[in-house]
Design a protein around this motif. Structure first.
Motif, PDB file in Angstrom:
ATOM      1  N   ARG A  51       0.655  -1.090   0.396  1.00  0.00           N
ATOM      2  CA  ARG A  51       0.249   0.256   0.015  1.00  0.00           C
ATOM      3  C   ARG A  51       1.225   1.639  -0.301  1.00  0.00           C
ATOM      4  O   ARG A  51       0.444   2.076   0.013  1.00  0.00           O
ATOM      5  CB  ARG A  51      -1.170  -0.139   1.428  1.00  0.00           C
ATOM      6  N   ILE A  52       2.377   1.540   0.406  1.00  0.00           N
ATOM      7  CA  ILE A  52       2.647   2.098   0.137  1.00  0.00           C
ATOM      8  C   ILE A  52       3.789   2.159  -1.081  1.00  0.00           C
ATOM      9  O   ILE A  52       4.977   3.590  -1.522  1.00  0.00           O
ATOM     10  CB  ILE A  52       4.367   2.266   1.747  1.00  0.00           C
ATOM     11  N   GLY A  53       3.154   1.534  -2.239  1.00  0.00           N
ATOM     12  CA  GLY A  53       3.322   1.698  -3.768  1.00  0.00           C
ATOM     13  C   GLY A  53       5.166   1.339  -3.802  1.00  0.00           C
ATOM     14  O   GLY A  53       5.192   1.196  -4.155  1.00  0.00           O
ATOM     15  N   LEU A  54       5.665   0.129  -2.890  1.00  0.00           N
ATOM     16  CA  LEU A  54       6.256  -1.026  -3.050  1.00  0.00           C
ATOM     17  C   LEU A  54       5.497  -2.271  -3.922  1.00  0.00           C
ATOM     18  O   LEU A  54       4.692  -2.158  -3.762  1.00  0.00           O
ATOM     19  CB  LEU A  54       7.778  -1.164  -2.086  1.00  0.00           C
ATOM     20  N   GLU A  55       6.935  -2.653  -5.255  1.00  0.00           N
ATOM     21  CA  GLU A  55       6.054  -3.680  -5.850  1.00  0.00           C
ATOM     22  C   GLU A  55       7.288  -4.280  -5.868  1.00  0.00           C
ATOM     23  O   GLU A  55       8.084  -3.624  -6.728  1.00  0.00           O
ATOM     24  CB  GLU A  55       5.158  -3.197  -6.740  1.00  0.00           C
ATOM     25  N   ALA A  56       7.014  -5.550  -6.624  1.00  0.00           N
ATOM     26  CA  ALA A  56       7.824  -6.347  -7.462  1.00  0.00           C
ATOM     27  C   ALA A  56       7.358  -7.302  -8.462  1.00  0.00           C
ATOM     28  O   ALA A  56       6.058  -7.507  -7.405  1.00  0.00           O
ATOM     29  CB  ALA A  56       8.977  -6.936  -6.249  1.00  0.00           C
ATOM     30  N   ASP A  57       8.157  -8.119  -9.528  1.00  0.00           N
ATOM     31  CA  ASP A  57       7.545  -9.178  -9.928  1.00  0.00           C
ATOM     32  C   ASP A  57       7.249 -10.630  -9.330  1.00  0.00           C
ATOM     33  O   ASP A  57       8.530 -10.655  -8.537  1.00  0.00           O
ATOM     34  CB  ASP A  57       8.486  -9.371 -11.290  1.00  0.00           C
ATOM     35  N   ALA A  58       6.109 -10.970  -9.226  1.00  0.00           N
ATOM     36  CA  ALA A  58       5.990 -12.431  -8.559  1.00  0.00           C
ATOM     37  C   ALA A  58       5.488 -13.638  -9.177  1.00  0.00           C
ATOM     38  O   ALA A  58       4.599 -13.332 -11.024  1.00  0.00           O
ATOM     39  CB  ALA A  58       5.135 -12.163  -7.576  1.00  0.00           C
ATOM     40  N   HIS A  59       5.740 -15.208  -8.947  1.00  0.00           N
ATOM     41  CA  HIS A  59       5.025 -16.060  -9.806  1.00  0.00           C
ATOM     42  C   HIS A  59       3.344 -16.088  -8.827  1.00  0.00           C
ATOM     43  O   HIS A  59       3.710 -15.562  -7.629  1.00  0.00           O
ATOM     44  CB  HIS A  59       5.719 -16.923  -9.434  1.00  0.00           C
ATOM     45  N   HIS A  60       2.768 -16.682  -9.946  1.00  0.00           N
ATOM     46  CA  HIS A  60       1.069 -16.941  -9.020  1.00  0.00           C
ATOM     47  C   HIS A  60       1.639 -18.471  -8.478  1.00  0.00           C
ATOM     48  O   HIS A  60       1.479 -18.727  -9.659  1.00  0.00           O
ATOM     49  CB  HIS A  60       0.488 -16.117 -10.264  1.00  0.00           C
ATOM     50  N   TYR A  61       0.881 -18.401  -7.876  1.00  0.00           N
ATOM     51  CA  TYR A  61       0.164 -19.839  -7.378  1.00  0.00           C
ATOM     52  C   TYR A  61      -1.237 -20.086  -7.616  1.00  0.00           C
ATOM     53  O   TYR A  61      -2.079 -18.919  -7.038  1.00  0.00           O
ATOM     54  CB  TYR A  61       1.052 -20.244  -6.100  1.00  0.00           C
ATOM     55  N   VAL A  62      -1.584 -21.065  -7.639  1.00  0.00           N
ATOM     56  CA  VAL A  62      -3.016 -21.469  -7.609  1.00  0.00           C
ATOM     57  C   VAL A  62      -2.766 -23.094  -6.621  1.00  0.00           C
ATOM     58  O   VAL A  62      -2.007 -23.328  -5.646  1.00  0.00           O
ATOM     59  CB  VAL A  62      -3.761 -22.027  -8.182  1.00  0.00           C
ATOM     60  N   PRO A  63      -4.337 -23.565  -5.662  1.00  0.00           N
ATOM     61  CA  PRO A  63      -3.768 -24.540  -5.206  1.00  0.00           C
ATOM     62  C   PRO A  63      -3.318 -26.333  -6.087  1.00  0.00           C
ATOM     63  O   PRO A  63      -2.766 -26.937  -5.098  1.00  0.00           O
ATOM     64  CB  PRO A  63      -5.643 -24.931  -4.740  1.00  0.00           C
TER      65      PRO A  63
END
Length: 193
Positions: A51-63
């Protein structure tokens, strides 16, 4: 020896920003991290965002994601020094055990960040498993409007009224959830005094 960590808190306590700070610290030292977040959270769009504006690429997981296999496939190409998982409450019990296996057998630290309980005060399956088997539990502190520690997540409707029933998971931010201390949560949902 690598460990399985679980950082838990209410909404708005800084879980994602803490994850991103840890990611920065590893990368600044020339180490390789692997970030994961739940595909269920459609707001993330392949990113861990705070919420403070930081971000980075990530992999998604599903069940159905086999985290052990996915991390090991990447690790064989280039060593992974740490795995950081956001929205860990959405992990399955099996995925939590896959994370434990990565720490125990492969020596890769796994650091999970997530909610402990839902809008009804019930444990999420992933959180329950992490609370049961993580090597280290760390509570991050959120703040209620009264100044006390926020430990609960109140779901609200469009008019701000408390929602008492519904599916365990409904994606939303400040428009749908308010972090409260247990006392104010109990009052908001109308528990007997």
């Amino acid at each position: 020896m690598a460990k399985l960590y679980f950082y838990y808190a209410s909404m708005n306590a800084g879980k994602s920003s803490t994850l991103l700070q840890a990611d920065f610290n590893y990368r600044e030292r020339g180490m390789r991290t692997m970030l994961w977040t739940a595909r269920l959270d459609t707001r993330s769009e392949g990113m861990v965002r705070s919420r403070i504006g930081l971000e980075a690429d990530a992999h998604h997981y599903v069940p159905e994601t086999d985290l052990y296999a996915a991390v090991m496939a990447a690790h064989r190409i280039e060593p992974v020094d740490c795995v950081l998982i956001d929205e860990a409450q959405f992990l399955t019990r099996e995925q939590v055990w896959q994370c434990a296996r990565l720490a125990d057998q492969e020596g890769i630290p796994i650091v999970c960040y997530g909610l402990r309980t839902d809008f009804q005060g019930e444990l999420f399956p992933g959180s329950a498993a992490l609370l049961g088997i993580a090597d280290k539990l760390v509570e991050l502190k959120g703040v209620c409007h009264c100044g006390r520690k926020a430990t609960m997540n109140l779901r609200v409707d469009a008019s701000g009224a408390a929602v008492r029933e519904g599916e365990q998971t409904e994606v939303g931010g400040n428009d749908r959830y308010v972090a409260l201390c247990r006392r104010h949560f109990s009052e908001a949902i109308g528990l007997p005094k």
